[in-house]
Motif scaffolding. Structure first.
Motif, PDB file in Angstrom:
ATOM      1  N   SER A   7       0.828  -1.204   0.000  1.00 30.84           N
ATOM      2  CA  SER A   7       0.000   0.000   0.000  1.00 30.84           C
ATOM      3  C   SER A   7       0.864   1.256   0.000  1.00 30.84           C
ATOM      4  O   SER A   7       0.570   2.227  -0.696  1.00 30.84           O
ATOM      5  CB  SER A   7      -0.927   0.002   1.214  1.00 30.84           C
ATOM      6  OG  SER A   7      -1.678   1.190   1.272  1.00 30.84           O
ATOM      7  N   LEU A   8       1.935   1.244   0.778  1.00 35.64           N
ATOM      8  CA  LEU A   8       2.840   2.388   0.833  1.00 35.64           C
ATOM      9  C   LEU A   8       3.458   2.655  -0.542  1.00 35.64           C
ATOM     10  O   LEU A   8       3.622   3.807  -0.958  1.00 35.64           O
ATOM     11  CB  LEU A   8       3.944   2.147   1.860  1.00 35.64           C
ATOM     12  CG  LEU A   8       3.502   2.156   3.337  1.00 35.64           C
ATOM     13  CD1 LEU A   8       4.643   1.691   4.225  1.00 35.64           C
ATOM     14  CD2 LEU A   8       3.041   3.549   3.743  1.00 35.64           C
ATOM     15  N   ILE A   9       3.787   1.564  -1.249  1.00 39.10           N
ATOM     16  CA  ILE A   9       4.366   1.697  -2.581  1.00 39.10           C
ATOM     17  C   ILE A   9       3.319   2.217  -3.562  1.00 39.10           C
ATOM     18  O   ILE A   9       3.574   3.122  -4.361  1.00 39.10           O
ATOM     19  CB  ILE A   9       4.932   0.338  -3.044  1.00 39.10           C
ATOM     20  CG1 ILE A   9       6.143  -0.034  -2.175  1.00 39.10           C
ATOM     21  CG2 ILE A   9       5.332   0.394  -4.511  1.00 39.10           C
ATOM     22  CD1 ILE A   9       6.621  -1.454  -2.370  1.00 39.10           C
ATOM     23  N   ASP A  10       2.116   1.657  -3.503  1.00 35.90           N
ATOM     24  CA  ASP A  10       1.046   2.079  -4.414  1.00 35.90           C
ATOM     25  C   ASP A  10       0.681   3.552  -4.235  1.00 35.90           C
ATOM     26  O   ASP A  10       0.326   4.240  -5.195  1.00 35.90           O
ATOM     27  CB  ASP A  10      -0.211   1.225  -4.189  1.00 35.90           C
ATOM     28  CG  ASP A  10      -0.024  -0.212  -4.643  1.00 35.90           C
ATOM     29  OD1 ASP A  10       0.924  -0.463  -5.420  1.00 35.90           O
ATOM     30  OD2 ASP A  10      -0.814  -1.074  -4.230  1.00 35.90           O
ATOM     31  N   ASN A  11       0.768   4.027  -2.996  1.00 33.99           N
ATOM     32  CA  ASN A  11       0.416   5.424  -2.706  1.00 33.99           C
ATOM     33  C   ASN A  11       1.585   6.379  -2.893  1.00 33.99           C
ATOM     34  O   ASN A  11       1.489   7.559  -2.555  1.00 33.99           O
ATOM     35  CB  ASN A  11      -0.113   5.545  -1.274  1.00 33.99           C
ATOM     36  CG  ASN A  11      -1.423   4.801  -1.086  1.00 33.99           C
ATOM     37  OD1 ASN A  11      -2.216   4.686  -2.009  1.00 33.99           O
ATOM     38  ND2 ASN A  11      -1.642   4.280   0.122  1.00 33.99           N
ATOM     39  N   ASN A  12       2.712   5.834  -3.400  1.00 33.38           N
ATOM     40  CA  ASN A  12       3.917   6.625  -3.652  1.00 33.38           C
ATOM     41  C   ASN A  12       4.552   7.199  -2.387  1.00 33.38           C
ATOM     42  O   ASN A  12       5.333   8.144  -2.462  1.00 33.38           O
ATOM     43  CB  ASN A  12       3.624   7.765  -4.643  1.00 33.38           C
ATOM     44  CG  ASN A  12       3.271   7.251  -6.019  1.00 33.38           C
ATOM     45  OD1 ASN A  12       3.809   6.249  -6.471  1.00 33.38           O
ATOM     46  ND2 ASN A  12       2.350   7.923  -6.682  1.00 33.38           N
ATOM     47  N   THR A  13       4.186   6.619  -1.234  1.00 34.65           N
ATOM     48  CA  THR A  13       4.888   6.996  -0.005  1.00 34.65           C
ATOM     49  C   THR A  13       6.328   6.498  -0.085  1.00 34.65           C
ATOM     50  O   THR A  13       7.264   7.129   0.395  1.00 34.65           O
ATOM     51  CB  THR A  13       4.193   6.385   1.226  1.00 34.65           C
ATOM     52  OG1 THR A  13       2.842   6.846   1.255  1.00 34.65           O
ATOM     53  CG2 THR A  13       4.903   6.779   2.506  1.00 34.65           C
ATOM     54  N   VAL A  14       6.482   5.334  -0.694  1.00 36.24           N
ATOM     55  CA  VAL A  14       7.794   4.778  -0.979  1.00 36.24           C
ATOM     56  C   VAL A  14       7.924   4.685  -2.494  1.00 36.24           C
ATOM     57  O   VAL A  14       7.095   4.080  -3.163  1.00 36.24           O
ATOM     58  CB  VAL A  14       7.947   3.370  -0.352  1.00 36.24           C
ATOM     59  CG1 VAL A  14       9.293   2.776  -0.735  1.00 36.24           C
ATOM     60  CG2 VAL A  14       7.803   3.438   1.160  1.00 36.24           C
ATOM     61  N   MET A  15       8.942   5.336  -3.054  1.00 43.03           N
ATOM     62  CA  MET A  15       9.111   5.398  -4.507  1.00 43.03           C
ATOM     63  C   MET A  15      10.145   4.355  -4.953  1.00 43.03           C
ATOM     64  O   MET A  15      11.345   4.516  -4.717  1.00 43.03           O
ATOM     65  CB  MET A  15       9.561   6.791  -4.926  1.00 43.03           C
ATOM     66  CG  MET A  15       8.613   7.906  -4.492  1.00 43.03           C
ATOM     67  SD  MET A  15       7.034   7.856  -5.369  1.00 43.03           S
ATOM     68  CE  MET A  15       7.560   8.337  -6.998  1.00 43.03           C
ATOM     69  N   VAL A  16       9.668   3.269  -5.577  1.00 44.80           N
ATOM     70  CA  VAL A  16      10.569   2.222  -6.057  1.00 44.80           C
ATOM     71  C   VAL A  16      10.092   1.738  -7.423  1.00 44.80           C
ATOM     72  O   VAL A  16       8.957   1.979  -7.823  1.00 44.80           O
ATOM     73  CB  VAL A  16      10.632   1.025  -5.076  1.00 44.80           C
ATOM     74  CG1 VAL A  16      11.149   1.472  -3.723  1.00 44.80           C
ATOM     75  CG2 VAL A  16       9.254   0.375  -4.926  1.00 44.80           C
ATOM     76  N   ASN A  17      10.968   1.045  -8.161  1.00 42.62           N
ATOM     77  CA  ASN A  17      10.621   0.468  -9.459  1.00 42.62           C
ATOM     78  C   ASN A  17      10.142  -0.970  -9.312  1.00 42.62           C
ATOM     79  O   ASN A  17       9.064  -1.329  -9.759  1.00 42.62           O
ATOM     80  CB  ASN A  17      11.822   0.531 -10.402  1.00 42.62           C
ATOM     81  CG  ASN A  17      12.175   1.952 -10.783  1.00 42.62           C
ATOM     82  OD1 ASN A  17      11.301   2.806 -10.874  1.00 42.62           O
ATOM     83  ND2 ASN A  17      13.453   2.210 -10.990  1.00 42.62           N
ATOM     84  N   PHE A  18      10.989  -1.797  -8.707  1.00 42.72           N
ATOM     85  CA  PHE A  18      10.618  -3.175  -8.412  1.00 42.72           C
ATOM     86  C   PHE A  18      10.737  -3.381  -6.906  1.00 42.72           C
ATOM     87  O   PHE A  18      11.697  -2.915  -6.292  1.00 42.72           O
ATOM     88  CB  PHE A  18      11.523  -4.172  -9.139  1.00 42.72           C
ATOM     89  CG  PHE A  18      11.340  -4.179 -10.627  1.00 42.72           C
ATOM     90  CD1 PHE A  18      10.355  -4.940 -11.217  1.00 42.72           C
ATOM     91  CD2 PHE A  18      12.162  -3.407 -11.429  1.00 42.72           C
ATOM     92  CE1 PHE A  18      10.183  -4.932 -12.596  1.00 42.72           C
ATOM     93  CE2 PHE A  18      11.999  -3.387 -12.802  1.00 42.72           C
ATOM     94  CZ  PHE A  18      11.002  -4.154 -13.390  1.00 42.72           C
ATOM     95  N   ALA A  19       9.775  -4.074  -6.329  1.00 42.51           N
ATOM     96  CA  ALA A  19       9.794  -4.335  -4.887  1.00 42.51           C
ATOM     97  C   ALA A  19       9.680  -5.830  -4.631  1.00 42.51           C
ATOM     98  O   ALA A  19       8.876  -6.518  -5.267  1.00 42.51           O
ATOM     99  CB  ALA A  19       8.649  -3.607  -4.199  1.00 42.51           C
ATOM    100  N   ILE A  20      10.496  -6.311  -3.715  1.00 41.47           N
ATOM    101  CA  ILE A  20      10.429  -7.691  -3.270  1.00 41.47           C
ATOM    102  C   ILE A  20      10.033  -7.663  -1.802  1.00 41.47           C
ATOM    103  O   ILE A  20      10.778  -7.170  -0.950  1.00 41.47           O
ATOM    104  CB  ILE A  20      11.782  -8.421  -3.438  1.00 41.47           C
ATOM    105  CG1 ILE A  20      12.388  -8.115  -4.807  1.00 41.47           C
ATOM    106  CG2 ILE A  20      11.617  -9.912  -3.219  1.00 41.47           C
ATOM    107  CD1 ILE A  20      11.548  -8.529  -5.980  1.00 41.47           C
TER     108      ILE A  20
END
Length: 292
Positions: free
Chosen positions: A194-207
């Motif tokens: 959710s944090l990634i989807d909301n751009n709170t955390v900006m990443v390209n690929f996440a594991i």
């Protein structure tokens, strides 16, 4: 594999591997391709060159998408097709009207072809800003979650780096990982995503995932201890919001001490998961960018 650009028409497929041809390559490095070549009547050498080019194209396009764009790796390597021809034997030739036709057996250096392609892909990867990955893997139910968590990070950093990715240590991702580290896996994975989807955390690929101990018991059939561990992971293309894949596996190892069995079983789980996810992510990246 993607559809192939129609550049040359070969009349035969790869037939078989041959033995050592002239001392410059092993048998396994050479593929013999039976293929035709054409040119204007009286220009046999040009027909032979046409056959060589067709043979290299046949081998190269078998596992790699053929591209006609002049800035593509495929096109640039085909421009120097002669580097990949080990031998060429004319077994038949005929002239009909204004054209000569030769049937040849061409020895193609397919190992060199593959190696050169991989090297050029790696260079392209290094120049591509989206070849980055962020790791959110935690260790749970161990004697030292922090230490084992660092070991997992190192395993994933190494494997993703080995596949050409730049591994990002995003401070926001690390902070979120620590903040929700005590949550159960479902909540942990959901919150991180959710944090990634909301751009709170900006990443390209996440594991995102975890590894932990299921139990350590005395060996029921001998000396020492038996340790069981699990690992579960999810990989995401965060730019396109696509789930690339997941990994879920259990491991069991025997060792002399509880400490040794814990270390070995978690190391095995981490290494296997890191290698699998790194390769799967690279495969996805290449497909997305039209490289395989």
């Amino acid at each position: 594999m993607y559809g192939k650009t129609k550049v040359w028409i070969a009349i035969a497929l790869i037939l078989f591997c041959v033995g050592h041809i002239n001392g410059t390559a092993r048998a396994s490095d050479i593929l013999i391709v039976k293929v035709s070549g054409t040119a204007a009547a009286g220009q046999e050498m040009k027909a032979v060159e046409d056959a060589k080019k067709r043979a290299v194209f046949k081998v190269f396009s078998h596992d790699t998408r053929a591209e006609s764009s002049s800035d593509s790796i495929f096109y640039q390597m085909m421009e120097r097709y002669g580097d990949y021809v080990e031998s060429c034997k004319v077994i038949q030739k005929s002239t009909s009207g204004s054209q000569i036709l030769v049937i040849t057996e061409v020895g193609v250096r397919h190992r060199k072809l593959e190696q050169d392609f991989q090297e050029l892909v790696a260079i392209k990867q290094e120049k591509n800003d989206d070849m980055t990955a962020s790791i959110a893997i935690r260790a749970i139910r161990t004697s030292d979650n922090s230490a084992y968590g660092e070991s997992l990070d190192q395993a994933f950093n190494h494997q993703f780096g080995k596949q050409g990715f730049q591994v990002e240590h995003d401070e926001d991702l690390v902070a979120a990982k620590n903040k929700f580290d005590a949550d159960d896996y479902a909540n942990y994975a959901k919150t991180m995503k959710s944090l990634i989807d909301n751009n709170t955390v900006m990443v390209n690929f996440a594991i995102i995932g975890e590894a932990g101990i299921m139990g350590i018991i005395s060996n029921p059939v001998g000396k020492g201890y038996m340790g069981k561990a699990f690992v579960r992971l999810q990989a995401y293309d965060c730019m396109s919001n696509i789930k690339i894949g997941e990994f879920l596996e259990n491991y069991e190892i025997l060792a002399n001490t509880r400490e040794e069995v814990e270390r070995l079983v978690l190391t095995k789980a981490g290494l296997d998961a890191a290698e699998k996810m790194a390769k799967d992510t690279l495969k996805y990246w290449r497909k997305r960018n039209g490289l395989s």
